[in-house]
Design an enzyme around this catalytic site. Structure first.
Site, short mmCIF file in Angstrom:
data_model
loop_
_atom_site.label_atom_id
_atom_site.label_comp_id
_atom_site.label_asym_id
_atom_site.label_seq_id
_atom_site.Cartn_x
_atom_site.Cartn_y
_atom_site.Cartn_z
N HIS A 124 0.84 -1.13 0.12
CA HIS A 124 -0.24 0.04 -0.42
C HIS A 124 0.79 0.93 0.20
CE1 HIS A 124 -4.30 1.78 0.68
NE2 HIS A 124 -2.75 3.11 1.41
N GLU A 125 1.60 0.97 0.97
CA GLU A 125 3.22 2.60 0.54
C GLU A 125 3.60 2.23 0.08
OE1 GLU A 125 1.66 4.51 3.06
OE2 GLU A 125 0.18 3.37 4.59
N HIS A 148 2.02 4.11 -3.52
CA HIS A 148 1.62 5.75 -2.69
C HIS A 148 2.92 6.80 -3.37
CE1 HIS A 148 -2.11 6.22 -1.40
NE2 HIS A 148 -2.16 5.40 -0.02
#
Length: 398
Positions: free
Chosen positions: A144-145, A148
């Site tokens: 997820h990170e 980004h």
């Protein structure tokens, strides 16, 4: 209110005297009584803003007196990372760093303690995690990170990536990706349509990365805050800032105020216009999703390497991210993959052009004469959404 009334009472006996000047300070000027501010009383206001980098450096020098600093500690770097900090916040930062150093039986405060204190003040305490399912959860947060972070690197002219971590902090925090806004955006508060579209694409990076790694059925609720940011931003772009007036017809119009379209907000648009606004919001979100998915698909190798590095190291700073991304993004613009053209909100086709990756910043050493080096960006302190956001500040995460 009692303080205000007391000041009014004490000022009743004052005579006109040029030799007496009364000074008062407050952080709630909006609550002051009009009688206190009329001519002849406190009729002149002097706003005192938050200190700039030079001011923060001076304040840090004052609060660092009596605290042993390690030889490698550079207060200029600390001042550069603490945009938006007040004098009290800077004092608290050094006090927290001193406490951390004392707990470790260290004889001096190193940059590691200061960095940890900054994260603690910004995001909260480290949150312990259970052992059960730790590996699967860690991989999910890392993916997820990484979404980004990689999407932020791929957006041309976007804010500089500062740090990405999967270390849980605060209540419900799983990980966070920090970006450094450019000084001109912080000072003016003005954002272009291009930058806002990039912000939506970066916000969707976490959810899209989960979809690429775990399929659509494996996407989790970790991107809930990110999706709310995207919806809110797209709504304001259309209804408040007039970025979709080409499709709505006529010139740019603000159909709602800063309070949004809540139940008690004034209504300026008809039901038909509201439906069209919703359609344009959907178009913006669809465009951001298509851009994000195409970019992350084309740079999947970089996405996987960042995720694996996060699993192994847990926290990646700007220098480490630059080291990882450089082999993947060093090709010339002509050889770099391009994102497919898609319909923009104005109805015009976007020209296909290659992605021009943003470079990660490494904090420079201050010049010998003091002050900020020429051309150096001043980073912003970023807080999670639940703690409030200052203008221009950005953080994404689970």
């Amino acid at each position: 209110d009692r303080v205000i009334n007391q000041i009014l009472t004490e000022m009743d006996g004052f005579q006109g005297n040029q030799g007496i000047i009364v000074l008062a300070a407050t952080n709630r000027a909006d609550t002051l009584d009009a009688a206190l501010l009329r001519p002849g009383r406190f009729d002149r206001r002097v706003p005192v803003g938050l200190p700039d980098v030079a001011g923060r450096l001076d304040i840090l020098g004052v609060h660092a007196r009596g605290k042993p600093l390690a030889p490698g500690v550079d207060l200029y770097q600390v001042a550069a990372r603490t945009l938006g900090f007040s004098g009290a916040s800077l004092a608290n930062l050094l006090n927290e760093a001193a406490i951390l150093a004392a707990r470790r039986n260290a004889t001096a405060i190193s940059y590691g303690e200061i960095d940890q204190a900054l994260d603690r003040l910004t995001f909260g305490l480290l949150r312990p995690t259970s052992a059960g399912g730790a590996a699967a959860r860690q991989r999910l947060i890392a993916v997820h990170e990484a979404g980004h972070a990689v999407m932020g690197l791929l957006c041309e002219g976007y804010d500089t990536l500062n740090k990405v971590t999967i270390v849980p902090r605060g209540v419900g925090g799983g990980g966070v990706t920090l970006f450094t806004p450019q000084p001109d955006r912080i000072e003016t508060g003005l954002y272009s349509l291009r930058h806002l579209k990039h912000r939506m694409a970066v916000a969707l990076g976490g959810t899209v990365a989960e979809e690429l790694f775990f399929t659509a059925d494996g996407v989790t609720t970790g991107g809930a805050d990110d999706l709310q940011q995207v919806r809110s931003l797209a709504r304001r772009m259309v209804a408040q800032w007039g970025f979709a007036f080409h499709n709505l017809g006529g010139g740019p119009v603000a159909w709602e105020g800063e309070e949004g379209n809540g139940p008690f907000a004034p209504r300026a648009a008809s039901a038909e216009t509201e439906a069209e606004i919703d359609a344009q919001v959907t178009n913006l979100v669809d465009e951001a999703y298509a851009t994000c998915r195409a970019a992350l698909t084309q740079h999947r190798a970089l996405l996987e390497e960042v995720a694996e590095a996060l699993i192994e190291e847990e926290t990646l700073d700007a220098a480490r991210m630059a080291q990882i991304s450089h082999p993947h993004l060093r090709q010339s613009p002509a050889a770099a993959p391009a994102v497919k053209a898609h319909q923009s909100v104005s109805g015009r086709k976007k020209a296909e052009r290659p992605w021009k990756p943003a470079t990660a910043a490494v904090w420079p050493k201050p010049p010998a004469h003091g002050g900020r080096p020429r051309g150096v960006r001043e980073p912003a302190r970023v807080r999670r959404d639940k703690g409030g956001k200052a203008p221009g500040e950005e953080s994404f995460g689970i």
